[in-house]
Design a protein around this motif. Structure first.
Motif, PDB file in Angstrom:
ATOM      1  N   PHE A   1       0.864  -1.200   0.000  1.00  0.00           N
ATOM      2  CA  PHE A   1       0.000   0.000   0.000  1.00  0.00           C
ATOM      3  C   PHE A   1       0.892   1.239   0.000  1.00  0.00           C
ATOM      4  CE2 PHE A   1      -2.380  -3.354   2.168  1.00  0.00           C
ATOM      5  CZ  PHE A   1      -3.604  -3.318   1.517  1.00  0.00           C
ATOM      6  N   PRO A   2       1.587   1.515  -1.120  1.00  0.00           N
ATOM      7  CA  PRO A   2       2.587   2.595  -1.112  1.00  0.00           C
ATOM      8  C   PRO A   2       2.004   3.983  -0.837  1.00  0.00           C
ATOM      9  CG  PRO A   2       2.294   1.690  -3.334  1.00  0.00           C
ATOM     10  CD  PRO A   2       1.507   0.826  -2.410  1.00  0.00           C
ATOM     11  N   ASP A   3       0.719   4.184  -1.094  1.00  0.00           N
ATOM     12  CA  ASP A   3       0.143   5.521  -0.888  1.00  0.00           C
ATOM     13  C   ASP A   3      -0.430   5.734   0.511  1.00  0.00           C
ATOM     14  OD1 ASP A   3       0.764   6.120  -3.487  1.00  0.00           O
ATOM     15  OD2 ASP A   3      -1.145   5.302  -4.238  1.00  0.00           O
ATOM     16  N   ALA A   4      -0.462   4.655   1.298  1.00  0.00           N
ATOM     17  CA  ALA A   4      -1.075   4.775   2.638  1.00  0.00           C
ATOM     18  C   ALA A   4      -0.109   5.457   3.600  1.00  0.00           C
ATOM     19  CB  ALA A   4      -1.419   3.391   3.172  1.00  0.00           C
ATOM     20  N   ARG A   5      -0.670   6.235   4.547  1.00  0.00           N
ATOM     21  CA  ARG A   5       0.139   6.677   5.694  1.00  0.00           C
ATOM     22  C   ARG A   5       0.152   5.493   6.658  1.00  0.00           C
ATOM     23  NH1 ARG A   5       1.246  11.720   7.496  1.00  0.00           N
ATOM     24  NH2 ARG A   5       0.339  11.546   9.577  1.00  0.00           N
ATOM     25  N   THR A   6       1.343   4.906   6.807  1.00  0.00           N
ATOM     26  CA  THR A   6       1.454   3.685   7.608  1.00  0.00           C
ATOM     27  C   THR A   6       2.318   3.956   8.826  1.00  0.00           C
ATOM     28  OG1 THR A   6       1.213   2.322   5.654  1.00  0.00           O
ATOM     29  CG2 THR A   6       2.308   1.293   7.502  1.00  0.00           C
ATOM     30  N   THR A   7       1.989   3.314   9.948  1.00  0.00           N
ATOM     31  CA  THR A   7       2.826   3.465  11.136  1.00  0.00           C
ATOM     32  C   THR A   7       2.940   2.146  11.880  1.00  0.00           C
ATOM     33  OG1 THR A   7       3.252   4.758  13.143  1.00  0.00           O
ATOM     34  CG2 THR A   7       0.964   4.213  12.703  1.00  0.00           C
ATOM     35  N   ILE A   8       3.913   2.095  12.781  1.00  0.00           N
ATOM     36  CA  ILE A   8       4.063   0.929  13.669  1.00  0.00           C
ATOM     37  C   ILE A   8       4.122   1.440  15.097  1.00  0.00           C
ATOM     38  CG2 ILE A   8       6.588   0.905  13.279  1.00  0.00           C
ATOM     39  CD1 ILE A   8       6.166  -2.272  13.661  1.00  0.00           C
ATOM     40  N   ASP A   9       3.505   0.669  16.007  1.00  0.00           N
ATOM     41  CA  ASP A   9       3.397   1.110  17.401  1.00  0.00           C
ATOM     42  C   ASP A   9       3.775  -0.034  18.340  1.00  0.00           C
ATOM     43  OD1 ASP A   9       2.678   2.044  19.884  1.00  0.00           O
ATOM     44  OD2 ASP A   9       0.519   1.931  19.516  1.00  0.00           O
ATOM     45  N   PRO A  10       5.045  -0.097  18.766  1.00  0.00           N
ATOM     46  CA  PRO A  10       5.433  -1.173  19.705  1.00  0.00           C
ATOM     47  C   PRO A  10       5.162  -0.822  21.164  1.00  0.00           C
ATOM     48  CG  PRO A  10       7.385   0.032  19.017  1.00  0.00           C
ATOM     49  CD  PRO A  10       6.211   0.713  18.337  1.00  0.00           C
TER      50      PRO A  10
ATOM     51  N   LEU B   1      16.350   0.582  14.162  1.00  0.00           N
ATOM     52  CA  LEU B   1      15.247  -0.010  13.385  1.00  0.00           C
ATOM     53  C   LEU B   1      14.555   1.045  12.516  1.00  0.00           C
ATOM     54  CD1 LEU B   1      13.578  -2.204  16.172  1.00  0.00           C
ATOM     55  CD2 LEU B   1      14.738  -3.074  14.118  1.00  0.00           C
ATOM     56  N   CYS B   2      14.313   2.206  13.091  1.00  0.00           N
ATOM     57  CA  CYS B   2      13.492   3.196  12.385  1.00  0.00           C
ATOM     58  C   CYS B   2      14.299   3.972  11.347  1.00  0.00           C
ATOM     59  CB  CYS B   2      12.810   4.126  13.376  1.00  0.00           C
ATOM     60  SG  CYS B   2      11.574   3.256  14.347  1.00  0.00           S
ATOM     61  N   ASN B   3      15.622   3.996  11.493  1.00  0.00           N
ATOM     62  CA  ASN B   3      16.399   4.638  10.428  1.00  0.00           C
ATOM     63  C   ASN B   3      16.247   3.884   9.109  1.00  0.00           C
ATOM     64  OD1 ASN B   3      17.341   7.104  11.251  1.00  0.00           O
ATOM     65  ND2 ASN B   3      19.120   6.249  12.335  1.00  0.00           N
ATOM     66  N   ASN B   4      15.834   2.619   9.187  1.00  0.00           N
ATOM     67  CA  ASN B   4      15.548   1.865   7.949  1.00  0.00           C
ATOM     68  C   ASN B   4      14.113   2.078   7.477  1.00  0.00           C
ATOM     69  OD1 ASN B   4      18.075   0.653   7.976  1.00  0.00           O
ATOM     70  ND2 ASN B   4      17.368  -0.924   9.416  1.00  0.00           N
ATOM     71  N   LEU B   5      13.355   2.861   8.200  1.00  0.00           N
ATOM     72  CA  LEU B   5      11.928   2.992   7.847  1.00  0.00           C
ATOM     73  C   LEU B   5      11.577   4.354   7.236  1.00  0.00           C
ATOM     74  CD1 LEU B   5      10.185   1.154  10.859  1.00  0.00           C
ATOM     75  CD2 LEU B   5      10.747   0.256   8.591  1.00  0.00           C
ATOM     76  N   HIS B   6      12.628   5.168   6.933  1.00  0.00           N
ATOM     77  CA  HIS B   6      12.338   6.438   6.239  1.00  0.00           C
ATOM     78  C   HIS B   6      11.702   6.087   4.901  1.00  0.00           C
ATOM     79  CE1 HIS B   6      14.261   9.490   8.781  1.00  0.00           C
ATOM     80  NE2 HIS B   6      15.029   8.484   9.180  1.00  0.00           N
ATOM     81  N   GLY B   7      10.615   6.750   4.567  1.00  0.00           N
ATOM     82  CA  GLY B   7       9.927   6.447   3.306  1.00  0.00           C
ATOM     83  C   GLY B   7       8.981   5.270   3.427  1.00  0.00           C
ATOM     84  N   VAL B   8       9.025   4.564   4.582  1.00  0.00           N
ATOM     85  CA  VAL B   8       8.128   3.423   4.796  1.00  0.00           C
ATOM     86  C   VAL B   8       6.996   3.843   5.731  1.00  0.00           C
ATOM     87  CG1 VAL B   8       7.956   1.124   5.858  1.00  0.00           C
ATOM     88  CG2 VAL B   8       9.912   1.689   4.401  1.00  0.00           C
ATOM     89  N   ILE B   9       7.368   4.386   6.895  1.00  0.00           N
ATOM     90  CA  ILE B   9       6.327   4.826   7.839  1.00  0.00           C
ATOM     91  C   ILE B   9       6.178   6.353   7.745  1.00  0.00           C
ATOM     92  CG2 ILE B   9       6.487   2.902   9.454  1.00  0.00           C
ATOM     93  CD1 ILE B   9       8.278   4.600  11.253  1.00  0.00           C
ATOM     94  N   ALA B  10       4.955   6.806   7.961  1.00  0.00           N
ATOM     95  CA  ALA B  10       4.699   8.257   7.935  1.00  0.00           C
ATOM     96  C   ALA B  10       5.085   8.881   9.267  1.00  0.00           C
ATOM     97  CB  ALA B  10       3.232   8.518   7.634  1.00  0.00           C
ATOM     98  N   TYR B  11       5.016   8.089  10.329  1.00  0.00           N
ATOM     99  CA  TYR B  11       5.418   8.521  11.668  1.00  0.00           C
ATOM    100  C   TYR B  11       5.634   7.273  12.522  1.00  0.00           C
ATOM    101  CZ  TYR B  11       0.374   7.805  12.551  1.00  0.00           C
ATOM    102  OH  TYR B  11      -0.890   7.279  12.636  1.00  0.00           O
ATOM    103  N   ALA B  12       6.396   7.433  13.599  1.00  0.00           N
ATOM    104  CA  ALA B  12       6.637   6.301  14.503  1.00  0.00           C
ATOM    105  C   ALA B  12       5.824   6.548  15.762  1.00  0.00           C
ATOM    106  CB  ALA B  12       8.119   6.226  14.857  1.00  0.00           C
TER     107      ALA B  12
END
Ligand SMILES: O=C(O)[C@H](O)[C@@H](O)[C@H](O)[C@@H](O)C(=O)O
Ligand SMILES: [Mg+2]
Length: 446
Positions: free
Chosen positions: A227-236, A248-259
């Motif tokens: 879902f490349p157009d979705a604003r996606t996040t992860i919440d641990p 972990l999150c430095n690899n998620l630039h362009g993947v998650i919209a926010y942490a």
């Protein structure tokens, strides 16, 4: 001289209710087969019914009960003083309990929100306007974006607990899939696809704090690719250490919209300090429902610039408080959003009204409703999620009509449960013997 006939409150009931859930995993353990809530029903002399919903459990139930002597025979025009009297009664106890590690869903402030919702519902019905019109700058939108809230799901059917096995007769694969185990990136994507097909979500959040960080970031990366157009996040829920979260999150630039709450308090530093360091180190926007959950915490979070997106759930901020957070966000360049726990449709209406009144920039609201929709309702026509949005019409009050038959059924389910409050450790102990909650360790990395 004109005389005004403002309705008076003539009746009040607090009804604990329960509904079905799936074995959703999170840092606190696993959701039980049933979730619980407290429903408040007020009646006024104009014959209107006002409702509010709060998390389950006896502390909140008894806190709502305390409102009885404050509201019976009072004019609904005294809404603000009735709400603040109840708020003052519970404030110190909340700070004490929070300091001892209580979750936000256990705080007495949730009782205040239920009271405010029910009074606003009555007031809206009296004045012929939706609740959103009585908050902040009034109703600003006709619909509110909500996100698809994805979870790793345990195989509840392998335990002796009575987990749901699909909801019959609703004609969509989602109602079968939501009760099946989902422990891999592929299963999370399937969950997202079915949920999107059913509800039209544009945005997603994956609940983490379950597997090792690398496995969860892999899952959210696969989700983003699908879902490349979705604003996606992860919440641990703060499960990762600061160093781990940065890595972990430095690899998620362009993947998650926010942490969302990637890390929390550690080594004597508060969660606000740690999130500020995370934000500085990664440049990623940070959302929280853990470290800026009341005005005192918010003041510290602002000074430290710890947070970009406070998730101001109206249940623990109150409805007017959540809108006030949106005003603060607008003034300080932040984005407003809302957290959620499992809830019935009265809460969905509360979220929707607050979302319709929130000023400034907003992000899609959390809601667990997709896990309940179709078999847990307290109203005649629950608000619908269509195209990832909940419509907010101009119907007066919360725009819902309580269905007493459904309420009685949900109360009967509640009465059969061994405990009233949420206890995720109990269900988790059926997956891992003697399992104990550890705020710094994902649930299954034992
Ligand atoms: O398991 C859940 O339902 C979630 O972890 C919630 O309890 C939690 O509050 C969540 O919604 C969050 O955003 O942190
Ligand atoms: Mg969260």
């Amino acid at each position: 001289m004109l005389s005004y006939e403002t309705p008076k409150i003539t009746g009040m009931r607090v009804i604990p209710v329960a509904g079905r859930d799936s074995m959703l995993l999170n840092i606190g353990g696993a959701h039980s087969p049933y979730f619980t809530r407290n429903l408040l029903i007020l009646e006024d002399s104009a014959g209107h019914i006002g409702v509010g919903e709060a998390p389950g459990g006896e502390t909140i139930q008894h806190s709502i009960e305390q409102a009885r002597e404050l509201v019976i025979n009072q004019s609904i025009g005294k809404l603000r003083s009735m709400v603040s009297s109840l708020q003052c009664a519970g404030r110190n106890a909340d700070f004490e309990d929070f300091g001892k590690g209580s979750w936000t869903f256990e705080l007495r402030i949730n009782a205040v929100a239920a009271l405010e919702a029910a009074l606003l519902d009555l007031m809206g019905k009296f004045l012929g306007v939706p609740v959103a019109e009585l908050l902040g700058n009034g109703k600003l939108r006709d619909s509110v974006d909500v996100l698809g809230y994805l979870f790793f799901v345990g195989n509840g059917h392998d335990t002796p607990l009575d987990y749901r096995r699909g909801t019959e007769g609703l004609g969509h694969d989602w109602y079968r899939l939501r009760d099946e185990a989902a422990m891999t990136p592929q299963r999370i994507v399937e969950q997202a696809q079915a949920a999107q097909d059913r509800y039209g979500f544009k945005d997603f959040k994956l609940k983490g704090g379950v597997l090792a960080g690398e496995q969860e970031t892999e899952a959210v990366t696969v989700l983003h690719k699908t879902f490349p157009d979705a604003r996606t996040t992860i919440d641990p829920n703060g499960a990762w250490s600061l160093n781990e979260a940065i890595q972990l999150c430095n690899n998620l630039h362009g993947v998650i919209a926010y942490a969302e709450d990637p890390c929390g308090a550690e080594h004597g530093f508060s969660g606000r300090e740690i999130l500020a360091e995370f934000r500085h180190a990664t440049g990623l926007p940070v959302a929280t429902n853990m470290v800026a959950t009341n005005w005192r915490e918010m003041a510290h979070a602002l000074m430290l610039r710890s947070v970009d997106i406070p998730l101001a759930d109206p249940h623990f901020w109150t409805l007017s408080g959540a809108v006030r957070v949106s005003q603060l966000c607008q003034d300080h360049g932040m984005t407003w959003g809302s957290h959620s726990n499992n809830h019935f449709d009265v809460s969905l209406a509360m979220f929707a009204q607050v979302g319709a009144a929130a000023v400034g920039r907003t992000t899609a609201l959390d809601t667990h409703w997709m896990w309940q929709e179709g078999d847990s309702r307290l109203t005649r026509n629950p608000p619908q999620i269509i195209d990832g949005k909940v419509a907010v019409t101009d119907a007066p009050g919360l725009g819902i009509e309580i269905d007493m038959k459904q309420v009685e059924q949900a109360h009967a389910i509640y009465r059969k449960l061994p405990v009233g409050g949420r206890n995720d450790a109990m269900a988790m102990q059926h997956l891992i013997r003697d399992w104990r909650f550890d705020p710094k360790r994902p649930a299954l990395t034992r």
